[in-house]
Write an enzyme that holds these catalytic residues in place. Structure first.
Site, PDB file in Angstrom:
ATOM      1  N   LYS A 124      27.019  72.782 -11.960  1.00 22.28           N
ATOM      2  CA  LYS A 124      25.689  72.167 -11.810  1.00 22.28           C
ATOM      3  C   LYS A 124      24.962  72.307 -13.136  1.00 22.28           C
ATOM      4  O   LYS A 124      25.252  73.207 -13.913  1.00 22.28           O
ATOM      5  CB  LYS A 124      24.889  72.903 -10.728  1.00 22.28           C
ATOM      6  N   ASP A 164      21.206  64.333  -9.246  1.00 21.61           N
ATOM      7  CA  ASP A 164      20.622  65.226  -8.236  1.00 21.61           C
ATOM      8  C   ASP A 164      19.122  64.911  -8.295  1.00 21.61           C
ATOM      9  O   ASP A 164      18.746  63.810  -8.738  1.00 21.61           O
ATOM     10  CB  ASP A 164      20.923  66.703  -8.571  1.00 21.61           C
TER      11      ASP A 164
HETATM   12  P1  NDP Z   1      15.561  62.701  -5.418  1.00 17.27           P
HETATM   13  O1  NDP Z   1      14.980  63.085  -6.733  1.00 17.27           O
HETATM   14  O2  NDP Z   1      16.059  61.322  -5.255  1.00 17.27           O
HETATM   15  O3  NDP Z   1      14.543  63.069  -4.262  1.00 17.27           O
HETATM   16  C1  NDP Z   1      14.167  64.383  -3.909  1.00 17.27           C
HETATM   17  C2  NDP Z   1      12.954  64.236  -3.104  1.00 17.27           C
HETATM   18  O4  NDP Z   1      12.355  65.375  -2.505  1.00 17.27           O
HETATM   19  C3  NDP Z   1      11.888  63.722  -3.999  1.00 17.27           C
HETATM   20  O5  NDP Z   1      11.212  62.783  -3.302  1.00 17.27           O
HETATM   21  C4  NDP Z   1      11.093  64.993  -4.298  1.00 17.27           C
HETATM   22  O6  NDP Z   1       9.877  64.830  -4.891  1.00 17.27           O
HETATM   23  C5  NDP Z   1      10.991  65.483  -2.950  1.00 17.27           C
HETATM   24  N1  NDP Z   1      10.508  66.832  -2.933  1.00 17.27           N
HETATM   25  C6  NDP Z   1      10.633  67.797  -3.858  1.00 17.27           C
HETATM   26  N2  NDP Z   1      10.007  68.908  -3.462  1.00 17.27           N
HETATM   27  C7  NDP Z   1       9.494  68.620  -2.244  1.00 17.27           C
HETATM   28  C8  NDP Z   1       8.751  69.347  -1.307  1.00 17.27           C
HETATM   29  N3  NDP Z   1       8.397  70.615  -1.562  1.00 17.27           N
HETATM   30  N4  NDP Z   1       8.401  68.765  -0.152  1.00 17.27           N
HETATM   31  C9  NDP Z   1       8.768  67.492   0.106  1.00 17.27           C
HETATM   32  N5  NDP Z   1       9.452  66.748  -0.758  1.00 17.27           N
HETATM   33  C10 NDP Z   1       9.811  67.306  -1.913  1.00 17.27           C
HETATM   34  O7  NDP Z   1      16.699  63.722  -5.107  1.00 17.27           O
HETATM   35  P2  NDP Z   1      17.860  63.575  -4.042  1.00 17.27           P
HETATM   36  O8  NDP Z   1      17.455  62.781  -2.877  1.00 17.27           O
HETATM   37  O9  NDP Z   1      19.054  63.191  -4.816  1.00 17.27           O
HETATM   38  O10 NDP Z   1      18.039  65.109  -3.622  1.00 17.27           O
HETATM   39  C11 NDP Z   1      17.426  65.685  -2.465  1.00 17.27           C
HETATM   40  C12 NDP Z   1      18.205  66.910  -2.045  1.00 17.27           C
HETATM   41  O11 NDP Z   1      19.548  66.532  -1.725  1.00 17.27           O
HETATM   42  C13 NDP Z   1      18.328  68.006  -3.089  1.00 17.27           C
HETATM   43  O12 NDP Z   1      18.383  69.255  -2.439  1.00 17.27           O
HETATM   44  C14 NDP Z   1      19.678  67.714  -3.724  1.00 17.27           C
HETATM   45  O13 NDP Z   1      20.227  68.850  -4.333  1.00 17.27           O
HETATM   46  C15 NDP Z   1      20.464  67.287  -2.511  1.00 17.27           C
HETATM   47  N6  NDP Z   1      21.666  66.485  -2.726  1.00 17.27           N
HETATM   48  C16 NDP Z   1      21.663  65.339  -3.458  1.00 17.27           C
HETATM   49  C17 NDP Z   1      22.814  64.600  -3.591  1.00 17.27           C
HETATM   50  C18 NDP Z   1      22.850  63.296  -4.314  1.00 17.27           C
HETATM   51  O14 NDP Z   1      23.911  62.687  -4.342  1.00 17.27           O
HETATM   52  N7  NDP Z   1      21.769  62.807  -4.881  1.00 17.27           N
HETATM   53  C19 NDP Z   1      24.072  65.037  -3.021  1.00 17.27           C
HETATM   54  C20 NDP Z   1      23.963  66.215  -2.206  1.00 17.27           C
HETATM   55  C21 NDP Z   1      22.795  66.895  -2.093  1.00 17.27           C
HETATM   56  P3  NDP Z   1       9.696  65.351  -6.430  1.00 17.27           P
HETATM   57  O15 NDP Z   1      11.029  65.388  -7.092  1.00 17.27           O
HETATM   58  O16 NDP Z   1       8.854  64.282  -6.950  1.00 17.27           O
HETATM   59  O17 NDP Z   1       9.074  66.698  -6.366  1.00 17.27           O
HETATM   60  O1  2IT Z   2      24.510  68.422  -4.650  1.00 14.96           O
HETATM   61  C1  2IT Z   2      25.369  67.528  -4.798  1.00 14.96           C
HETATM   62  O2  2IT Z   2      26.447  67.550  -4.176  1.00 14.96           O
HETATM   63  C2  2IT Z   2      25.081  66.429  -5.724  1.00 14.96           C
HETATM   64  N1  2IT Z   2      23.987  66.390  -6.282  1.00 14.96           N
HETATM   65  C3  2IT Z   2      26.129  65.397  -6.018  1.00 14.96           C
HETATM   66  C4  2IT Z   2      27.079  65.887  -7.063  1.00 14.96           C
HETATM   67  C5  2IT Z   2      28.096  64.888  -7.553  1.00 14.96           C
HETATM   68  O3  2IT Z   2      28.858  65.301  -8.437  1.00 14.96           O
HETATM   69  O4  2IT Z   2      28.157  63.765  -7.089  1.00 14.96           O
END
Ligand code: NDP
Ligand code: 2IT
Length: 445
Positions: A124, A164
């Site tokens: 990461k 992420d």
């Molecule tokens: P994004 O940046 O697309 O969205 C994250 C969202 O959560 C944003 O809207 C963010 O707002 C919001 N957020 C942050 N803090 C808070 C809070 N305290 N309360 C409510 N909302 C909040 O990220 P992703 O959707 O990609 O990621 C979301 C989660 O999923 C993370 O934990 C990430 O590690 C996980 N994840 C992502 C993957 C991927 O492929 N993208 C794969 C697997 C897991 P802001 O950033 O503006 O604070």
């Molecule tokens: O938390 C996760 O699994 C991700 N943000 C996706 C990682 C990836 O390599 O696609």
């Protein structure tokens, strides 16, 4: 296994890194029994080796903002474990990023990637850069400066970063452009690429789609289905968007989304153009969900609150770590929620998880539920290696099969005597065994 000894050592070596300690403790508690039944693990020091990252790179990221002022951020890449394949995992750009967060995410990634059935190790990275309010040109200059350091540590068979929080298709494009220029190679070094230059169809949707496929399996195991169920979601980013899309396709109703400013409750359901509007909100870089309630007046905005007070059948936390605590868990249980599936990484606190498990609520952890994102990254790597692209139906079908297989694996390793499935235990044991056996085969390195 002496969990307290291991945790004490870890806390001494990495003082104050709460999120990292939290993630390690959860895995240790889950695998204790299996570990003790297999003394060959202890003889090879597997535990002490698997909880410590292989190496960490930290670097300075200087860049000039639109006013010509020089800004300096910190950049990191944590290469955690490559026993079963090249390091693989996302990059996070968010002001909260520090080594504790990245070590916890890297550690979780090792076991998540192991569950996908694909050959990927765990890593990461990211930066404390805050994308909020930044112009497109500033984002580009930051990404270019970040890659000027990162490029020497990564490669399609070494370490393959992706997105992420704060890193989506646009950032991957800027990062990839700079990598390609420095390395003079057009290879599959990042995933989440644009579809015209090596990306995979379905990768943007994959994490959310995969999470809903997993929920579908959880419900099927109880003779139920998504059709007609109500969902509370948190976040409004990539994962929440993909999940909302698939829930609607399968006949469910999405009642909430949230941002750092509060949550939106839409009793009519978040569907159709409202889901498209989520993309606009996120792309605005403004970090708030409140404007949704101006755009769709049937919806209400609750300032500074979390969506877990809303009555729902299923909760899907899709925002960030530790966003669902004890009180939230109590609210959900009192309101009759029967299933909680983590779209985000470690969104529930240990206390909340314990409460769900005691109340026999179906509860599944992020490393199983959200594994569809990295799994589809793995499928992107396969397509890049073969120099071809699969149609979206094929990627979606493979993703669907992977999620079914992860669910089966969790059931196999997590079923308790009374029939309740402890998905946390199932995911941790299955993820760990594959990595530990690979480490045994490869000697002490
Ligand atoms: P994004 O940046 O697309 O969205 C994250 C969202 O959560 C944003 O809207 C963010 O707002 C919001 N957020 C942050 N803090 C808070 C809070 N305290 N309360 C409510 N909302 C909040 O990220 P992703 O959707 O990609 O990621 C979301 C989660 O999923 C993370 O934990 C990430 O590690 C996980 N994840 C992502 C993957 C991927 O492929 N993208 C794969 C697997 C897991 P802001 O950033 O503006 O604070
Ligand atoms: O938390 C996760 O699994 C991700 N943000 C996706 C990682 C990836 O390599 O696609």
């Amino acid at each position: 296994m002496d969990i307290e000894r291991i945790m004490n050592d870890l806390e001494k070596k990495h003082p104050g890194e709460m999120e990292y300690h939290q993630a390690v403790r959860e895995v240790l508690e889950s695998i204790e029994e299996v570990y003790d039944e297999n003394p060959q693990f202890e003889s090879a020091g597997i535990l002490d080796r698997v909880i410590e990252p292989d190496r960490i790179f930290t670097f300075k990221v200087p860049w000039a903002d639109d006013n010509g002022n020089v800004q300096v951020n910190l950049g990191y890449r944590v290469q955690f474990n490559n026993a079963i394949g090249p390091y693989k995992g996302g990059l996070r750009f968010h002001p909260s990023v520090n080594l504790s967060i990245l070590k916890f995410l890297g550690f979780e990634q090792v076991f998540k990637n192991s569950l996908t059935t694909l050959p990927m190790g765990g890593g990461k990275g990211g930066s404390d850069f805050n994308p909020k309010g930044k112009s497109n040109a500033e984002i580009m200059r930051f990404c270019q400066s970040f890659m000027l350091e990162l490029w020497q540590f990564i490669g399609p068979d070494t370490d393959v970063p992706a997105g992420d929080i704060g890193v989506g298709g646009r950032e991957i494009g800027f990062l990839y452009g700079m990598y390609k220029k420095l390395k003079r190679e057009h290879t599959g070094v990042l995933t989440g690429k644009g579809i015209n230059w090596g990306g995979s169809l379905i990768r943007p949707e994959a994490t959310g789609f995969g999470a809903v496929y997993f929920v579908k399996e959880m419900l099927t195991s109880k003779g139920e289905s998504i059709d007609g169920k109500t969902f509370a979601l948190s976040g409004f980013g990539n994962v929440a968007w993909g999940a909302a899309t698939k829930i609607n396709q399968l006949g469910g109703k999405v009642l909430t989304i949230s941002g750092p400013d509060g949550y939106i409750y839409d009793p009519d359901g978040i569907s159709g153009e409202k889901i498209e509007y989520m993309l606009e909100l996120r792309a605005s870089n403004e970090d708030i969900v409140k404007p949704y309630s101006y755009e769709f007046p049937g919806a209400k905005f609750f300032q500074g609150k979390r969506p877990w007070e809303v009555k729902c059948d299923i909760a899907l936390p899709c925002a960030t770590e530790n966003e669902l605590g004890k009180e939230d868990a109590q609210n959900l249980i009192n309101n009759g929620c029967t299933c909680v599936a983590e779209g985000a990484n470690m969104p529930s606190t240990p206390e909340a998880i314990e409460m769900f498990q005691e109340a026999k609520v179906l509860f599944a952890p992020g490393k199983a539920v959200n594994a569809g994102g990295v799994a589809t990254s793995g499928l992107e790597m396969s397509q890049n290696a073969m120099k071809l692209g699969w149609p979206s139906e094929e990627v979606d079908e493979r993703l669907h099969h992977i999620m079914i297989s992860i669910h089966e694996t969790c059931m196999e390793h997590g079923r308790e005597d009374d029939g309740y499935v402890n998905y946390v235990k199932g995911a941790n044991i299955a993820g760990f065994l594959k990595v530990a056996n690979a480490m045994l085969d490869q000697g002490v390195i």
